[in-house]
Design an enzyme around this catalytic site. Sequence first.
Site, mmCIF file in Angstrom:
data_model
loop_
_atom_site.group_PDB
_atom_site.id
_atom_site.type_symbol
_atom_site.label_atom_id
_atom_site.label_comp_id
_atom_site.label_asym_id
_atom_site.label_seq_id
_atom_site.Cartn_x
_atom_site.Cartn_y
_atom_site.Cartn_z
ATOM 1 N N SER A 142 0.958 -1.285 -0.236
ATOM 2 C CA SER A 142 0.014 0.054 0.033
ATOM 3 C C SER A 142 0.941 1.124 -0.013
ATOM 4 O O SER A 142 2.219 1.069 0.290
ATOM 5 C CB SER A 142 -0.832 0.030 1.313
ATOM 6 O OG SER A 142 -1.433 1.302 1.732
ATOM 7 N N TYR A 155 -2.599 -1.366 10.227
ATOM 8 C CA TYR A 155 -2.674 -1.548 8.813
ATOM 9 C C TYR A 155 -1.284 -1.201 8.354
ATOM 10 O O TYR A 155 -0.759 -1.625 7.588
ATOM 11 C CB TYR A 155 -3.930 -0.522 8.307
ATOM 12 C CG TYR A 155 -3.908 -0.705 6.963
ATOM 13 C CD1 TYR A 155 -4.565 -2.057 6.289
ATOM 14 C CD2 TYR A 155 -3.445 -0.042 6.004
ATOM 15 C CE1 TYR A 155 -4.596 -2.001 4.865
ATOM 16 C CE2 TYR A 155 -3.407 0.042 4.556
ATOM 17 C CZ TYR A 155 -4.233 -1.026 3.950
ATOM 18 O OH TYR A 155 -4.107 -1.136 2.598
#
Length: 265
Positions: A142, A155
């Site tokens: 990401s 995350y």
Amino acid sequence: MDFTGRTAVITGAAGGIGRATALRFAAAGAALHLVDRDAAGLAATAEAVSQAGGFATTTTADVTGADDVRDYVQAAVSAHGHIDAFFNNAGIEGPVAPLAEYPIDGFDAVIAVNLRGVFLGLRHMLPVMLEQGSGAIVNTGSLASERGLPGTGAYNATKHAVLGLTRTAAAEVGGAGVRVNAVLPGMIDTRMLRNLAGTITGDLEEGLRFLAGVAPAARTGLADEVAAVVCFLCSDDASFVQGVGWPVDGGALATMSNGSIPEGA
Ligand SMILES: NC(=O)c1ccc[n+]([C@@H]2O[C@H](COP(=O)([O-])OP(=O)(O)OC[C@H]3O[C@@H](n4cnc5c(N)ncnc54)[C@H](O)[C@@H]3O)[C@@H](O)[C@H]2O)c1
């Protein structure tokens, strides 16, 4: 790109980026083995692949379970004989909260899927590819692999860790005919981004506008725009690409700094 006669395994295939990648691979001629814990979504992706003229087998599996992961890899090998590409993609966003208040069970849940799940995928798929002497793996990182973003501690930690696993795997197997890279999506319009957009602002449209503004492109990306890069990284055209985290983010990483997304924006 031509994947005729080749097989791709995709986790998180029930929706979003995983489904778009399944359709891209199928359009390029690959046979597929699709994996997700969402059985209904998985069946819908397999049906979409079939409607598009492709062929997909499936395993409903939870990527956090070592037995489930061993089983989906074995099922893929049994069904297709060899695995040429592996998109190690399943992930969850988890809670949005500052670290000082972060729910501990939420932290554990994100680690289990985004880190343990990706590790287990490598743990069970690498022996297959090493025995073949060939194969390409793409892990899903990401833009959170490269920046600190407030409110997404778990995350963020897992997506940094995905890059660590990617680089380590590349170092370990790069001499044995296996390539391991990561794709780093920016703000991609999927269920996950919509949930985050609604959570951080309380208003979905306002949240999407805000997140789109993180990139010079001033829009959110499409799942298919990530899928295109995943297929490239798995293709022979990327034969000398090894151990990288490839952004697909409309320029966000080129321009944003740590903390560019204010908490609760
Ligand atoms: N959408 C974005 O903006 C964005 C940005 C950066 C990275 N990503 C990453 O892309 C990947 C795909 O996300 P998406 O945006 O398509 O979201 P999504 O929620 O549409 O897809 C995630 C898929 O993973 C599956 N999944 C979750 N936990 C699982 C488990 N334990 N076992 C098996 N399957 C499981 C879900 O059922 C779902 O089908 C994730 O790793 C995510 O972190 C997304």
